[in-house]
Design a protein around this motif. Structure first.
Motif, PDB file in Angstrom:
ATOM      1  N   MET A   1     -35.511  69.121  11.448  1.00  0.00           N
ATOM      2  CA  MET A   1     -36.276  68.675  12.620  1.00  0.00           C
ATOM      3  C   MET A   1     -37.577  68.018  12.175  1.00  0.00           C
ATOM      4  SD  MET A   1     -37.979  70.936  15.693  1.00  0.00           S
ATOM      5  CE  MET A   1     -36.411  71.467  16.366  1.00  0.00           C
ATOM      6  N   ILE A   2     -37.934  66.940  12.863  1.00  0.00           N
ATOM      7  CA  ILE A   2     -39.229  66.292  12.652  1.00  0.00           C
ATOM      8  C   ILE A   2     -40.153  66.729  13.778  1.00  0.00           C
ATOM      9  CG2 ILE A   2     -40.478  64.096  12.551  1.00  0.00           C
ATOM     10  CD1 ILE A   2     -37.797  62.825  11.673  1.00  0.00           C
ATOM     11  N   VAL A  24     -38.053  65.594  16.989  1.00  0.00           N
ATOM     12  CA  VAL A  24     -36.786  64.897  16.796  1.00  0.00           C
ATOM     13  C   VAL A  24     -35.796  65.904  16.244  1.00  0.00           C
ATOM     14  CG1 VAL A  24     -35.592  63.032  15.588  1.00  0.00           C
ATOM     15  CG2 VAL A  24     -37.962  62.710  16.350  1.00  0.00           C
ATOM     16  N   GLU A  25     -34.773  66.198  17.022  1.00  0.00           N
ATOM     17  CA  GLU A  25     -33.808  67.222  16.637  1.00  0.00           C
ATOM     18  C   GLU A  25     -32.881  66.728  15.534  1.00  0.00           C
ATOM     19  OE1 GLU A  25     -33.910  70.226  17.740  1.00  0.00           O
ATOM     20  OE2 GLU A  25     -35.338  69.978  19.401  1.00  0.00           O
ATOM     21  N   ASP A  26     -32.481  67.652  14.650  1.00  0.00           N
ATOM     22  CA  ASP A  26     -31.528  67.329  13.598  1.00  0.00           C
ATOM     23  C   ASP A  26     -30.228  66.809  14.201  1.00  0.00           C
ATOM     24  OD1 ASP A  26     -33.305  68.176  11.677  1.00  0.00           O
ATOM     25  OD2 ASP A  26     -32.401  70.165  11.444  1.00  0.00           O
ATOM     26  N   GLY A  27     -29.695  65.751  13.615  1.00  0.00           N
ATOM     27  CA  GLY A  27     -28.417  65.211  14.050  1.00  0.00           C
ATOM     28  C   GLY A  27     -28.476  64.298  15.249  1.00  0.00           C
ATOM     29  N   SER A  28     -29.656  64.080  15.798  1.00  0.00           N
ATOM     30  CA  SER A  28     -29.784  63.250  16.994  1.00  0.00           C
ATOM     31  C   SER A  28     -30.006  61.783  16.631  1.00  0.00           C
ATOM     32  CB  SER A  28     -30.964  63.721  17.857  1.00  0.00           C
ATOM     33  OG  SER A  28     -32.197  63.446  17.199  1.00  0.00           O
ATOM     34  N   GLY A 185     -23.766  62.485   9.689  1.00  0.00           N
ATOM     35  CA  GLY A 185     -24.706  63.594   9.590  1.00  0.00           C
ATOM     36  C   GLY A 185     -26.161  63.210   9.419  1.00  0.00           C
ATOM     37  N   THR A 186     -26.478  61.936   9.515  1.00  0.00           N
ATOM     38  CA  THR A 186     -27.853  61.475   9.336  1.00  0.00           C
ATOM     39  C   THR A 186     -28.578  61.431  10.672  1.00  0.00           C
ATOM     40  OG1 THR A 186     -27.135  60.090   7.485  1.00  0.00           O
ATOM     41  CG2 THR A 186     -29.303  59.616   8.412  1.00  0.00           C
ATOM     42  N   THR A 187     -29.731  62.062  10.741  1.00  0.00           N
ATOM     43  CA  THR A 187     -30.593  61.976  11.921  1.00  0.00           C
ATOM     44  C   THR A 187     -31.225  60.597  11.959  1.00  0.00           C
ATOM     45  OG1 THR A 187     -31.085  64.336  11.789  1.00  0.00           O
ATOM     46  CG2 THR A 187     -32.617  62.975  13.060  1.00  0.00           C
ATOM     47  N   ILE A 188     -31.315  60.012  13.142  1.00  0.00           N
ATOM     48  CA  ILE A 188     -31.872  58.662  13.271  1.00  0.00           C
ATOM     49  C   ILE A 188     -33.018  58.664  14.264  1.00  0.00           C
ATOM     50  CG2 ILE A 188     -31.414  56.298  14.048  1.00  0.00           C
ATOM     51  CD1 ILE A 188     -28.602  56.615  12.909  1.00  0.00           C
ATOM     52  N   LEU A 189     -34.141  58.119  13.830  1.00  0.00           N
ATOM     53  CA  LEU A 189     -35.290  57.882  14.708  1.00  0.00           C
ATOM     54  C   LEU A 189     -35.527  56.387  14.728  1.00  0.00           C
ATOM     55  CD1 LEU A 189     -37.731  58.787  16.414  1.00  0.00           C
ATOM     56  CD2 LEU A 189     -39.029  58.957  14.275  1.00  0.00           C
TER      57      LEU A 189
END
Length: 256
Positions: A1-2, A24-28, A185-189
């Motif tokens: 999580m960020i 920013v949630e993991d995996g979102s 599996g990569t979180t994207i912002l």
């Protein structure tokens, strides 16, 4: 999580971010939208270590990263694709990919193995391997930029205006590529000026204005809000019934 916790940051002594709280949630896939000057790009610069907060902190998986250098942030697992011109035009696609791995001083065998892995996921990397990057189309360049950012094996991929200057067909390719990266599996912002595109792509949306997160909700919910148009023309939230929803946005942004 960020997590951004009460972050004040800016340029030349002036704060663009005004006490930003954001999760920013993991995996979102989380998309930040808002009018020009809201502080969207500043969020990405702070996260990448290009700007250090004057006040507040940024955490990745519970560990503080707000005082780290860009290289240390990259090593911690956050890679960024800038708005444009991220590739070395006179180098081949293959050489651009190799540079993406060597930046963390990995050995040659591991780097080449990683290129082969990504070439299987993104066929453009293999098909255009020996072509200079400057000869690629806009969509091909974008895909190679995404793939090269993944050379370091990041847990978080940051996209700054990924559709800037692209035609609708190429935007669709960006949409599909981003979804594919997230499915691995990569979180994207991401920050995106094309609000409809960004929120259709994202699972979570954040609306920023004047350096703060006003709303943080599921992206579909934001798309249905009748007051979204007013926000992006700089008039703020005109619907008085929106106030309770802003207050409950603390699920994703405790300072909204």
């Amino acid at each position: 999580m960020i997590e951004f916790r009460n972050v004040y940051a800016g340029y030349g002594g002036g704060d663009v971010l005004q006490g930003l709280d954001l999760k920013v949630e993991d995996g979102s896939i989380t998309c930040i939208v808002g009018p020009n000057g809201a502080g969207k790009s500043t969020v990405l610069r702070v996260l990448s270590g290009l700007i250090h907060p004057r006040v507040g902190e940024v955490r990745l998986g519970g560990a503080a990263i707000h005082d780290k250098s860009p290289a240390a942030v990259l090593a911690a697992g956050i890679a960024q694709v800038p708005q444009h011109n991220a590739l070395f035009g006179n180098l081949t696609v293959h050489d651009n990919m190799l540079l993406g791995g060597y930046i963390l001083r990995r050995n040659r065998r591991a780097v080449r193995r990683r290129v082969d892995e990504l070439a299987e996921i993104f066929p453009t990397v293999a098909e255009r391997a020996h072509e200079k990057a400057l000869n690629l189309s806009g969509g091909q360049r974008r895909i190679v930029e995404f793939a090269r950012a993944l050379m370091t094996g990041p847990s978080v991929l940051v996209l700054d205006e990924p559709t800037l200057g692209l035609d609708p067909k190429t935007c669709q390719a960006v949409f599909e590529t981003t979804k594919k990266i997230n499915s691995l599996g990569t979180t994207i912002l991401m920050v995106e000026q094309n609000v409809r595109f960004g929120l259709k792509l994202a699972s979570h949306g954040v609306v920023m204005e004047r350096g703060r997160a006003l709303l943080a909700e599921p992206a579909d919910d934001l798309l249905r809000r009748p007051d979204m148009g007013a926000m992006f023309f700089g008039h703020g939230i005109e619907d008085p019934t929106a106030a309770p929803q802003i207050a409950t946005a603390s699920t994703d942004s405790s300072g909204a």
